[in-house]
Design a protein around this motif. Structure first.
Motif, PDB file in Angstrom:
ATOM      1  N   PRO A   1       0.822  -1.216   0.000  1.00 54.31           N
ATOM      2  CA  PRO A   1       0.000   0.000   0.000  1.00 54.31           C
ATOM      3  C   PRO A   1       0.853   1.261   0.000  1.00 54.31           C
ATOM      4  N   THR A   2       0.292   2.351  -0.521  1.00 54.16           N
ATOM      5  CA  THR A   2       0.990   3.635  -0.526  1.00 54.16           C
ATOM      6  C   THR A   2       0.783   4.342   0.809  1.00 54.16           C
ATOM      7  N   LEU A   3       1.843   5.011   1.249  1.00 53.95           N
ATOM      8  CA  LEU A   3       1.816   5.854   2.435  1.00 53.95           C
ATOM      9  C   LEU A   3       2.939   6.877   2.285  1.00 53.95           C
ATOM     10  N   VAL A   4       3.011   7.838   3.175  1.00 56.81           N
ATOM     11  CA  VAL A   4       4.035   8.872   3.093  1.00 56.81           C
ATOM     12  C   VAL A   4       5.181   8.507   4.030  1.00 56.81           C
ATOM     13  N   VAL A   5       6.397   8.403   3.467  1.00 66.71           N
ATOM     14  CA  VAL A   5       7.590   8.071   4.241  1.00 66.71           C
ATOM     15  C   VAL A   5       8.648   9.132   3.972  1.00 66.71           C
ATOM     16  N   ASP A   6       9.084   9.795   5.014  1.00 65.18           N
ATOM     17  CA  ASP A   6      10.107  10.845   4.906  1.00 65.18           C
ATOM     18  C   ASP A   6       9.739  11.880   3.854  1.00 65.18           C
ATOM     19  N   GLY A   7       8.470  12.250   3.823  1.00 65.12           N
ATOM     20  CA  GLY A   7       8.003  13.317   2.953  1.00 65.12           C
ATOM     21  C   GLY A   7       7.654  12.907   1.539  1.00 65.12           C
ATOM     22  N   GLU A   8       7.757  11.619   1.190  1.00 66.74           N
ATOM     23  CA  GLU A   8       7.456  11.168  -0.160  1.00 66.74           C
ATOM     24  C   GLU A   8       6.443  10.022  -0.129  1.00 66.74           C
ATOM     25  N   VAL A   9       5.589  10.001  -1.151  1.00 63.85           N
ATOM     26  CA  VAL A   9       4.646   8.902  -1.281  1.00 63.85           C
ATOM     27  C   VAL A   9       5.423   7.655  -1.691  1.00 63.85           C
ATOM     28  N   THR A  10       5.287   6.604  -0.914  1.00 58.98           N
ATOM     29  CA  THR A  10       6.089   5.393  -1.072  1.00 58.98           C
ATOM     30  C   THR A  10       5.186   4.172  -1.006  1.00 58.98           C
ATOM     31  N   ARG A  11       5.596   3.117  -1.717  1.00 57.05           N
ATOM     32  CA  ARG A  11       4.895   1.841  -1.586  1.00 57.05           C
ATOM     33  C   ARG A  11       5.633   0.975  -0.571  1.00 57.05           C
ATOM     34  N   ALA A  12       4.873   0.418   0.364  1.00 53.14           N
ATOM     35  CA  ALA A  12       5.456  -0.516   1.314  1.00 53.14           C
ATOM     36  C   ALA A  12       5.852  -1.798   0.593  1.00 53.14           C
ATOM     37  N   GLN A  13       6.810  -2.520   1.173  1.00 49.68           N
ATOM     38  CA  GLN A  13       7.261  -3.765   0.556  1.00 49.68           C
ATOM     39  C   GLN A  13       6.328  -4.937   0.890  1.00 49.68           C
ATOM     40  N   ARG A  14       5.747  -4.911   2.071  1.00 44.67           N
ATOM     41  CA  ARG A  14       4.881  -6.025   2.480  1.00 44.67           C
ATOM     42  C   ARG A  14       3.708  -5.505   3.296  1.00 44.67           C
ATOM     43  N   ASP A  15       2.605  -6.237   3.223  1.00 48.01           N
ATOM     44  CA  ASP A  15       1.401  -5.929   4.001  1.00 48.01           C
ATOM     45  C   ASP A  15       0.755  -7.264   4.366  1.00 48.01           C
ATOM     46  N   THR A  16       0.999  -7.715   5.584  1.00 50.39           N
ATOM     47  CA  THR A  16       0.526  -9.041   6.003  1.00 50.39           C
ATOM     48  C   THR A  16      -0.469  -8.923   7.154  1.00 50.39           C
ATOM     49  N   ARG A  17      -1.337  -9.933   7.261  1.00 54.32           N
ATOM     50  CA  ARG A  17      -2.333  -9.987   8.325  1.00 54.32           C
ATOM     51  C   ARG A  17      -2.335 -11.376   8.949  1.00 54.32           C
ATOM     52  N   ALA A  18      -2.450 -11.400  10.268  1.00 52.54           N
ATOM     53  CA  ALA A  18      -2.546 -12.660  10.999  1.00 52.54           C
ATOM     54  C   ALA A  18      -3.131 -12.395  12.370  1.00 52.54           C
ATOM     55  N   ASP A  19      -4.141 -13.205  12.751  1.00 54.11           N
ATOM     56  CA  ASP A  19      -4.770 -13.113  14.076  1.00 54.11           C
ATOM     57  C   ASP A  19      -5.264 -11.703  14.391  1.00 54.11           C
ATOM     58  N   GLY A  20      -5.859 -11.053  13.410  1.00 51.63           N
ATOM     59  CA  GLY A  20      -6.407  -9.730  13.614  1.00 51.63           C
ATOM     60  C   GLY A  20      -5.409  -8.604  13.581  1.00 51.63           C
ATOM     61  N   GLN A  21      -4.105  -8.917  13.447  1.00 53.18           N
ATOM     62  CA  GLN A  21      -3.064  -7.890  13.399  1.00 53.18           C
ATOM     63  C   GLN A  21      -2.583  -7.692  11.963  1.00 53.18           C
ATOM     64  N   ARG A  22      -2.222  -6.466  11.658  1.00 54.64           N
ATOM     65  CA  ARG A  22      -1.719  -6.100  10.336  1.00 54.64           C
ATOM     66  C   ARG A  22      -0.309  -5.529  10.496  1.00 54.64           C
ATOM     67  N   VAL A  23       0.624  -6.015   9.682  1.00 55.75           N
ATOM     68  CA  VAL A  23       2.000  -5.520   9.737  1.00 55.75           C
ATOM     69  C   VAL A  23       2.371  -5.013   8.352  1.00 55.75           C
ATOM     70  N   VAL A  24       2.725  -3.745   8.289  1.00 58.15           N
ATOM     71  CA  VAL A  24       3.161  -3.108   7.045  1.00 58.15           C
ATOM     72  C   VAL A  24       4.658  -2.844   7.169  1.00 58.15           C
ATOM     73  N   ALA A  25       5.435  -3.368   6.211  1.00 56.24           N
ATOM     74  CA  ALA A  25       6.895  -3.250   6.273  1.00 56.24           C
ATOM     75  C   ALA A  25       7.391  -2.269   5.222  1.00 56.24           C
ATOM     76  N   ILE A  26       8.194  -1.308   5.669  1.00 51.96           N
ATOM     77  CA  ILE A  26       8.879  -0.374   4.784  1.00 51.96           C
ATOM     78  C   ILE A  26      10.353  -0.762   4.805  1.00 51.96           C
ATOM     79  N   ALA A  27      10.896  -1.202   3.687  1.00 49.91           N
ATOM     80  CA  ALA A  27      12.249  -1.763   3.666  1.00 49.91           C
ATOM     81  C   ALA A  27      13.176  -0.967   2.754  1.00 49.91           C
ATOM     82  N   ARG A  28      14.445  -0.953   3.134  1.00 49.37           N
ATOM     83  CA  ARG A  28      15.510  -0.345   2.349  1.00 49.37           C
ATOM     84  C   ARG A  28      16.720  -1.283   2.379  1.00 49.37           C
TER      85      ARG A  28
END
Length: 358
Positions: free
Chosen positions: A97-124
């Protein structure tokens, strides 16, 4: 449910007054730094990851758009707002998903869900250039959320009493492991990773004295810094290298001059590297045989030619000898002239004294 927008009046109110986010919303967001691998070596490429934890149901129903440009995940994240000495960072393509990271619109690398929790990873991609510690700043996540929404005939579904919230994670100090000194190759120039080599030559058939292009391409995964180039083996006496290799990304092209007829292969190449995979890593030396060639004599009966550098040296030597002789002759003449002047002046003084005595 897609994130809703803030009505104009509510946006103005948020800009003027900071409203505390309810406790439940604060607990629905977290941010933490992660490394993979956790303890990289100096020069090793690793994944520097900021994991944002969200309550899955809350993020679907409560988040409100922050900007006029709609985001898939309306979060503003401050991760690495400024370069850090000793840490080189590069992008990783993402499809999340897109979100703003350090002032720029960026796509996250991963978006996972398990047991009602969501983890969005921004990787470099990260590389630590020395063993000096590097402190990653505390990640900051800003968002706006609402507990209810209403239908507006102009703006559609809008948030009722949206409030702003933020979460501050923990900073993380990272330190690279030094490369082992034991068994370090003498020609190691900083290549860290797992590599392969392939070679090609143009042309494949040629005469003695011809210049060919031998290209060595480095494959595999790892960091190949400036100055880390494959080395050629067995160049002489069949070939003469005409300067260093020309680099284009991970391809290294050597210009070689053919010296002998009947040669069947171009020179082989090798690359010394440190492979960080496995327990403790290991020093490696990958190599590739030179491609087949066909070399014929340019002149019938003459199977070898002189290297260009030897020819140049022979042409330069007589010139240098004459220069030295000329300088010596001029210096000798100057010395003789000076001695004559000194002798003449001494004789004149002596003659003057004799006349006075008389």
């Amino acid at each position: 449910m897609a994130p809703r927008s803030i009505p104009t009046s509510a946006a103005l109110l948020l800009a003027a007054i900071q409203t505390c986010m309810p406790l439940g919303a604060q607990e629905a967001v977290s941010a933490r730094w992660e490394l993979s691998p956790e303890a990289p070596y100096v020069g090793q490429t690793f994944e520097l990851r900021l994991s944002i934890g969200l309550d899955g149901a809350w993020s679907d129903r409560a988040l409100v758009q922050l900007y006029s440009r709609e985001l898939d995940l309306p979060l503003q994240v401050d991760a690495l707002p400024a370069p850090l000495p000793g840490l080189a960072v590069g992008p990783i393509d993402g499809a999340g998903p897109t979100l703003v990271v350090d002032g720029e619109v960026t796509r996250a690398q991963r978006d996972t869900r398990a047991d009602g929790q969501r983890v969005v990873a921004i990787a470099r991609r990260g590389v630590l250039e020395s063993t000096a510690p590097v402190l990653l700043p505390a990640p900051f996540v800003r968002f706006v959320a609402a507990s209810s929404f209403r239908d507006d005939p102009v703006q559609g579904e809008v948030a009722v009493a949206p409030v702003e919230g933020s979460v501050l994670g923990e900073p993380l100090q990272i330190t690279a492991r030094p490369l082992p000194e034991e068994e370090r190759p003498l020609d190691f120039a900083g290549a860290v990773g797992s590599f392969t080599l392939t070679s090609s030559v143009t042309p494949r058939a040629f005469e003695t004295g011809a210049v060919i292009e031998l290209t060595i391409e480095v494959g595999g995964d790892g960091r190949l810094p400036e100055g880390a180039a494959p080395e050629l083996e067995g160049v002489a006496p069949d070939f003469e290298a005409l300067g260093p290799a020309r680099r284009a990304d991970r391809a290294f092209t050597f210009s070689l001059r053919s010296l002998r007829a009947g040669v069947e292969r171009a020179p082989r190449a090798r690359l010394s590297s440190f492979d960080p995979t496995g327990e403790g890593g290991s020093w490696e030396q990958v190599s590739v045989e030179g491609p087949p060639v066909a070399v014929r004599a340019a002149d019938p009966g003459v199977t070898t030619v002189e290297p260009l550098d030897a020819t140049a040296a022979n042409e330069t030597r007589p010139s240098l000898t004459w220069t030295i002789l000329t300088i010596g002759a001029v210096a000798t003449l100057a010395l003789v002239s000076a001695l004559r002047r000194i002798t003449y002046r001494a004789a004149v003084r002596a003659e003057g004294r004799i006349e006075e005595d008389a």
